[in-house]
Design an enzyme around this catalytic site. Structure first.
Site, PDB file in Angstrom:
ATOM      1  N   LYS A   9       0.835  -1.204   0.000  1.00 24.18           N
ATOM      2  CA  LYS A   9       0.000   0.000   0.000  1.00 24.18           C
ATOM      3  C   LYS A   9       0.874   1.260   0.000  1.00 24.18           C
ATOM      4  O   LYS A   9       2.096   1.185   0.217  1.00 24.18           O
ATOM      5  CB  LYS A   9      -0.928  -0.045   1.223  1.00 24.18           C
ATOM      6  N   TYR A  49     -12.006  -2.915  -3.330  1.00 28.45           N
ATOM      7  CA  TYR A  49     -12.571  -2.946  -1.976  1.00 28.45           C
ATOM      8  C   TYR A  49     -14.098  -2.985  -1.977  1.00 28.45           C
ATOM      9  O   TYR A  49     -14.724  -2.638  -0.970  1.00 28.45           O
ATOM     10  CB  TYR A  49     -12.044  -1.756  -1.166  1.00 28.45           C
ATOM     11  N   ASN A 112      -1.785  -0.163   7.401  1.00 24.24           N
ATOM     12  CA  ASN A 112      -1.278  -1.512   7.689  1.00 24.24           C
ATOM     13  C   ASN A 112      -0.444  -2.104   6.549  1.00 24.24           C
ATOM     14  O   ASN A 112      -0.261  -3.318   6.468  1.00 24.24           O
ATOM     15  CB  ASN A 112      -2.407  -2.441   8.152  1.00 24.24           C
ATOM     16  N   HIS A 115      -1.666  -5.533   1.431  1.00 18.08           N
ATOM     17  CA  HIS A 115      -2.895  -6.307   1.222  1.00 18.08           C
ATOM     18  C   HIS A 115      -2.531  -7.701   0.723  1.00 18.08           C
ATOM     19  O   HIS A 115      -1.603  -7.845  -0.072  1.00 18.08           O
ATOM     20  CB  HIS A 115      -3.769  -5.623   0.170  1.00 18.08           C
ATOM     21  N   GLU A 126      -9.074 -10.889  -7.784  1.00 17.49           N
ATOM     22  CA  GLU A 126      -8.178  -9.741  -7.637  1.00 17.49           C
ATOM     23  C   GLU A 126      -7.045  -9.771  -8.670  1.00 17.49           C
ATOM     24  O   GLU A 126      -6.665  -8.723  -9.194  1.00 17.49           O
ATOM     25  CB  GLU A 126      -7.629  -9.704  -6.202  1.00 17.49           C
TER      26      GLU A 126
HETATM   27  P1  IDP Z   1      -7.410  -7.352   5.497  1.00 18.11           P
HETATM   28  O1  IDP Z   1      -6.653  -6.306   4.709  1.00 18.11           O
HETATM   29  O2  IDP Z   1      -6.582  -7.901   6.619  1.00 18.11           O
HETATM   30  O3  IDP Z   1      -8.008  -8.424   4.628  1.00 18.11           O
HETATM   31  P2  IDP Z   1     -10.118  -6.282   5.769  1.00 18.11           P
HETATM   32  O4  IDP Z   1     -11.016  -6.498   6.926  1.00 18.11           O
HETATM   33  O5  IDP Z   1     -10.432  -6.966   4.486  1.00 18.11           O
HETATM   34  O6  IDP Z   1      -8.626  -6.604   6.235  1.00 18.11           O
HETATM   35  O7  IDP Z   1     -10.073  -4.706   5.516  1.00 18.11           O
HETATM   36  C1  IDP Z   1      -9.496  -4.186   4.343  1.00 18.11           C
HETATM   37  C2  IDP Z   1      -8.656  -2.998   4.691  1.00 18.11           C
HETATM   38  O8  IDP Z   1      -9.512  -1.957   5.159  1.00 18.11           O
HETATM   39  C3  IDP Z   1      -7.664  -3.214   5.840  1.00 18.11           C
HETATM   40  O9  IDP Z   1      -6.445  -3.801   5.414  1.00 18.11           O
HETATM   41  C4  IDP Z   1      -7.453  -1.800   6.329  1.00 18.11           C
HETATM   42  O10 IDP Z   1      -6.562  -1.089   5.465  1.00 18.11           O
HETATM   43  C5  IDP Z   1      -8.834  -1.207   6.154  1.00 18.11           C
HETATM   44  N1  IDP Z   1      -9.619  -1.274   7.393  1.00 18.11           N
HETATM   45  C6  IDP Z   1     -10.251  -2.358   7.898  1.00 18.11           C
HETATM   46  N2  IDP Z   1     -10.864  -2.068   9.059  1.00 18.11           N
HETATM   47  C7  IDP Z   1     -10.610  -0.758   9.283  1.00 18.11           C
HETATM   48  C8  IDP Z   1     -10.975   0.152  10.334  1.00 18.11           C
HETATM   49  O11 IDP Z   1     -11.661  -0.194  11.297  1.00 18.11           O
HETATM   50  N3  IDP Z   1     -10.516   1.435  10.197  1.00 18.11           N
HETATM   51  C9  IDP Z   1      -9.756   1.852   9.139  1.00 18.11           C
HETATM   52  N4  IDP Z   1      -9.402   1.029   8.145  1.00 18.11           N
HETATM   53  C10 IDP Z   1      -9.815  -0.254   8.214  1.00 18.11           C
HETATM   54 MG    MG Z   2      -9.542  -8.340   3.226  1.00 19.59          MG
END
Ligand code: IDP
Ligand code: MG
Length: 149
Positions: A9, A49, A112, A115, A126
């Site tokens: 990212k 997304y 984070n 992805h 994807e």
């Molecule tokens: P993942 O990336 O571990 O699969 P997902 O639940 O699919 O996690 O969420 C996608 C992305 O959305 C996360 O990697 C993060 O960047 C963002 N995200 C998820 N939950 C939150 C939140 O509560 N606040 C802000 N960003 C979030």
């Molecule tokens: Mg995810």
């Protein structure tokens, strides 16, 4: 052979962690099959997304992903979908285990770093969203016998 989609990212690219991330996947033994640095359009970010479009963080997430370049990759290997998620770590970097990418380099769920596809079917969706067929290279590393019994 199983494939997964991995994206560094904007925060990972801006923080100079591209080499570190690629190193970890290579060292694990996965095979790099596609790689590109790119700016992400609003449309691509929203499609990627799509599953989160009703979530409160959706707009912030799309704004973030389109804010600066990302590195899109396809990795191949036995169990690579689940294996890549292990290398990446839990969604929230504060609870991600040390030794994972998010656990070692992140602090905040909205930053984070990386992805990874969450299932084989998601990976296939994807990969075709981010890569054309001719951007992917099928090859066999000569070290394969040293990775697999
Ligand atoms: P993942 O990336 O571990 O699969 P997902 O639940 O699919 O996690 O969420 C996608 C992305 O959305 C996360 O990697 C993060 O960047 C963002 N995200 C998820 N939950 C939150 C939140 O509560 N606040 C802000 N960003 C979030
Ligand atoms: Mg995810």
């Amino acid at each position: 052979m199983e494939r997964t989609f991995v994206m560094i990212k904007p925060d990972g690219v801006q923080r100079g962690l591209v080499g570190e991330v690629i190193r970890r996947f290579e060292a694990k033994g996965f095979t790099l099959t596609g790689l590109k640095l790119m700016s992400v359009s609003q449309e691509l970010a929203e499609q990627h997304y799509d599953v989160h479009k009703e979530k409160p963080f959706f707009k912030g997430l799309v704004d973030f992903i389109t804010s600066s370049p990302v590195v899109a990759m396809v990795w191949e290997g036995d169990g690579v979908v689940a294996g890549a998620r292990k290398v990446i770590g839990a969604t929230n970097p504060l609870t991600a285990e040390p030794g994972t990418i998010r656990g070692d380099f992140g602090l905040n769920i909205g930053r984070n770093l990386i992805h990874g596809s969450d299932a084989v079917e998601t990976a296939s969706r994807e990969i075709s969203l981010w890569f054309s067929e001719k951007e992917l290279v099928t090859w066999k590393p000569t070290m394969m016998p040293w990775l697999h019994e």
